[in-house]
Design a protein around this motif. Structure first.
Motif, PDB file in Angstrom:
ATOM      1  N   PHE A 139       2.193  14.615  10.350  1.00 12.52           N
ATOM      2  CA  PHE A 139       2.025  14.386   8.913  1.00 12.52           C
ATOM      3  C   PHE A 139       1.282  13.077   8.655  1.00 12.52           C
ATOM      4  O   PHE A 139       0.499  12.984   7.702  1.00 12.52           O
ATOM      5  CB  PHE A 139       3.381  14.377   8.212  1.00 12.52           C
ATOM      6  N   PHE A 140       1.537  12.060   9.481  1.00  6.79           N
ATOM      7  CA  PHE A 140       0.830  10.782   9.335  1.00  6.79           C
ATOM      8  C   PHE A 140      -0.674  10.977   9.536  1.00  6.79           C
ATOM      9  O   PHE A 140      -1.488  10.543   8.718  1.00  6.79           O
ATOM     10  CB  PHE A 140       1.376   9.763  10.343  1.00  6.79           C
ATOM     11  N   ILE A 141      -1.028  11.643  10.629  1.00  5.71           N
ATOM     12  CA  ILE A 141      -2.446  11.844  10.944  1.00  5.71           C
ATOM     13  C   ILE A 141      -3.107  12.750   9.915  1.00  5.71           C
ATOM     14  O   ILE A 141      -4.214  12.479   9.447  1.00  5.71           O
ATOM     15  CB  ILE A 141      -2.609  12.426  12.366  1.00  5.71           C
ATOM     16  N   LYS A 142      -2.437  13.827   9.539  1.00  6.68           N
ATOM     17  CA  LYS A 142      -2.999  14.775   8.574  1.00  6.68           C
ATOM     18  C   LYS A 142      -3.235  14.105   7.225  1.00  6.68           C
ATOM     19  O   LYS A 142      -4.286  14.309   6.588  1.00  6.68           O
ATOM     20  CB  LYS A 142      -2.054  15.972   8.417  1.00  6.68           C
ATOM     21  N   SER A 143      -2.281  13.302   6.772  1.00  8.67           N
ATOM     22  CA  SER A 143      -2.422  12.651   5.470  1.00  8.67           C
ATOM     23  C   SER A 143      -3.542  11.626   5.482  1.00  8.67           C
ATOM     24  O   SER A 143      -4.203  11.406   4.458  1.00  8.67           O
ATOM     25  CB  SER A 143      -1.105  11.984   5.053  1.00  8.67           C
ATOM     26  N   GLU A 144      -3.799  10.994   6.650  1.00  6.55           N
ATOM     27  CA  GLU A 144      -4.898  10.036   6.761  1.00  6.55           C
ATOM     28  C   GLU A 144      -6.246  10.755   6.845  1.00  6.55           C
ATOM     29  O   GLU A 144      -7.181  10.421   6.118  1.00  6.55           O
ATOM     30  CB  GLU A 144      -4.707   9.155   8.002  1.00  6.55           C
TER      31      GLU A 144
ATOM     32  N   SER B 138      -7.483   5.189   5.581  1.00 14.51           N
ATOM     33  CA  SER B 138      -8.652   5.855   5.008  1.00 14.51           C
ATOM     34  C   SER B 138      -8.681   5.703   3.491  1.00 14.51           C
ATOM     35  O   SER B 138      -9.715   5.877   2.865  1.00 14.51           O
ATOM     36  CB  SER B 138      -8.646   7.345   5.365  1.00 14.51           C
ATOM     37  N   PHE B 139      -7.517   5.370   2.892  1.00 11.83           N
ATOM     38  CA  PHE B 139      -7.459   5.203   1.439  1.00 11.83           C
ATOM     39  C   PHE B 139      -8.001   3.842   1.022  1.00 11.83           C
ATOM     40  O   PHE B 139      -8.871   3.751   0.170  1.00 11.83           O
ATOM     41  CB  PHE B 139      -6.016   5.346   0.945  1.00 11.83           C
ATOM     42  N   SER B 140      -7.500   2.778   1.624  1.00  2.96           N
ATOM     43  CA  SER B 140      -7.926   1.438   1.227  1.00  2.96           C
ATOM     44  C   SER B 140      -9.322   1.116   1.711  1.00  2.96           C
ATOM     45  O   SER B 140      -9.979   0.230   1.190  1.00  2.96           O
ATOM     46  CB  SER B 140      -6.952   0.389   1.771  1.00  2.96           C
TER      47      SER B 140
ATOM     48  N   LYS C 193       0.850  -1.192   0.000  1.00  2.66           N
ATOM     49  CA  LYS C 193       0.000   0.000   0.000  1.00  2.66           C
ATOM     50  C   LYS C 193       0.884   1.240   0.000  1.00  2.66           C
ATOM     51  O   LYS C 193       1.401   1.647   1.039  1.00  2.66           O
ATOM     52  CB  LYS C 193      -0.922   0.009   1.229  1.00  2.66           C
ATOM     53  N   LYS C 194       1.120   1.821  -1.171  1.00  2.00           N
ATOM     54  CA  LYS C 194       2.031   2.965  -1.299  1.00  2.00           C
ATOM     55  C   LYS C 194       1.313   4.276  -0.987  1.00  2.00           C
ATOM     56  O   LYS C 194       1.229   5.173  -1.811  1.00  2.00           O
ATOM     57  CB  LYS C 194       2.620   2.994  -2.717  1.00  2.00           C
ATOM     58  N   TYR C 195       0.807   4.370   0.241  1.00  2.00           N
ATOM     59  CA  TYR C 195       0.132   5.592   0.651  1.00  2.00           C
ATOM     60  C   TYR C 195       1.132   6.515   1.343  1.00  2.00           C
ATOM     61  O   TYR C 195       2.068   6.060   2.019  1.00  2.00           O
ATOM     62  CB  TYR C 195      -1.006   5.280   1.626  1.00  2.00           C
ATOM     63  N   LEU C 196       0.930   7.811   1.210  1.00  2.13           N
ATOM     64  CA  LEU C 196       1.796   8.781   1.863  1.00  2.13           C
ATOM     65  C   LEU C 196       1.782   8.568   3.372  1.00  2.13           C
ATOM     66  O   LEU C 196       2.824   8.649   4.035  1.00  2.13           O
ATOM     67  CB  LEU C 196       1.337  10.212   1.524  1.00  2.13           C
ATOM     68  N   SER C 197       0.607   8.281   3.926  1.00  2.00           N
ATOM     69  CA  SER C 197       0.496   8.076   5.372  1.00  2.00           C
ATOM     70  C   SER C 197       1.333   6.882   5.835  1.00  2.00           C
ATOM     71  O   SER C 197       1.899   6.902   6.926  1.00  2.00           O
ATOM     72  CB  SER C 197      -0.970   7.866   5.761  1.00  2.00           C
TER      73      SER C 197
END
Length: 353
Positions: free
Chosen positions: A84-89, A225-227, A32-36
């Motif tokens: 940044f982890f929380i914000k990106s999610e 939140s992406f998947s 899962k290549k997510y920024l988060s």
């Protein structure tokens, strides 16, 4: 070193090592290549470095001060990576914003310059009285920003609303970092003697808890939140759904999109300005058909129309004309929908001359 100290050392070190491995996995090997996920991996790595420093220093005070400086340098990035982890999610940010990149570069340059000009080995008092408190202040400020992002989730809890798995995951990560922050501040203020190792112990417990929970659940796709947005688009109300279906049928009929043998769901979705996920949901919920059946019905109906017109086209050519790639697929689909073969249909619908 007593047996109890050996157990404590092993437990704490293993937690830091496992955290480092998990962090490396999220950055380099996660599918899962997510920024988060990249920020979560980076967060786990800097936490592991910070914890590893604590363990090493607790059991060997004679270590060179460069190890302390390295651990505290890693500590400088815990707060930013958490935020940044929380914000990106929460905001579903897929690409790294330039402002974030500049923050990371700025913090990196600041701590490197300070470490080079005022190394811990030569300026232990400066670090102890000023630099270390500043590092923890920066960490605390980012935690405050992170908690602010989580206010909507906290409100859901107070209203006794259920949280999605990825929301629980975010809260767990943030809570764990807050616990570590409090334990280290507690140790720095020397409120309780011997509390310095507590941060490493808490980190190990948290890592083991997370690992065992993930192994027990066996499902991790819903922790982002992406998947978790397979059908993330809001479900349409009946009126809107019927309007889109009407537009869909119009496009299919007028443009004869079904004749394209390589038609994909995203191609069709673009024609009516919705996402592929939303179209799939629309077909399943409102028409009770999947995409393949929906398109094939148009192809078979067109084939029936051609078969009823006394044309010179062969049955194989008719299958190609309406959008089927293979004769076998055309025959199987025709029989499934009409209950007879194309030849039988043609004979039963061709008038005697």
């Amino acid at each position: 070193m007593s047996f109890g100290d050996k157990v404590l050392f092993f437990f704490s070190t293993l937690g830091a090592f496992n955290g480092l491995i998990i962090g490396i996995y999220y950055i380099f090997f996660s599918s899962k290549k997510y920024l988060s996920n990249y920020f979560l991996g980076a967060l786990l790595m800097v936490l592991s470095i910070r914890i590893g420093k604590s363990v090493a220093y607790f059991f060997d005070y004679s270590l060179p001060k460069i190890y302390l400086q390295f651990g505290l340098t890693a500590c400088f990035f815990i707060g930013p990576f958490l935020y940044f982890f929380i914000k990106s999610e929460i905001s579903q940010i897929k690409n790294l914003p330039k402002s974030w990149l500049w923050q990371i570069i700025s913090w990196f340059c600041i701590i490197i310059v300070i470490g080079a000009v005022y190394p811990y080995q030569g300026f232990p008092k400066l670090w102890g009285h000023y630099i270390v408190p500043i590092i923890y202040l920066q960490w605390g400020i980012y935690i405050a920003f992170s908690v602010f992002l989580l206010i909507p989730l906290l409100k859901k809890i107070t209203r006794k609303e259920s949280l999605k798995p990825f929301e629980k995951w975010i809260l767990t990560i943030c809570t764990a970092v807050i616990i570590l922050f409090i334990s280290y501040v507690w140790a720095i203020l020397n409120i309780t003697k011997g509390s310095y190792i507590n941060g490493a112990v808490y980190f190990s417990i948290i890592i083991y808890f997370v690992v065992f929970t993930l192994l027990y659940r066996k499902k991790t796709n819903d922790l982002s939140s992406f998947s978790s947005q397979k059908y993330a688009d809001k479900k349409l109300n009946n009126e809107d759904a019927q309007l889109i279906i009407s537009n869909l049928r119009k496009v299919m009929t007028e443009k004869e999109l079904f004749k394209n043998p390589n038609l994909k769901i995203n191609d069709l979705a673009k024609e009516i300005n919705i996402s592929g996920h939303q179209l799939s949901q629309l077909l399943n919920d409102n028409i009770e058909k999947n995409f393949t059946l929906f398109v094939n019905e148009y192809r078979i109906n067109e084939a029936c129309k051609i078969l009823s017109e006394n044309t010179n086209l062969t049955i194989d050519a008719i299958g190609d004309e309406v959008g089927f790639n293979a004769k076998s697929t055309f025959f199987a689909t025709f029989k499934k929908i009409k209950g007879m073969t194309p030849s039988a249909y043609q004979q039963s619908n061709t008038p005697d001359l």
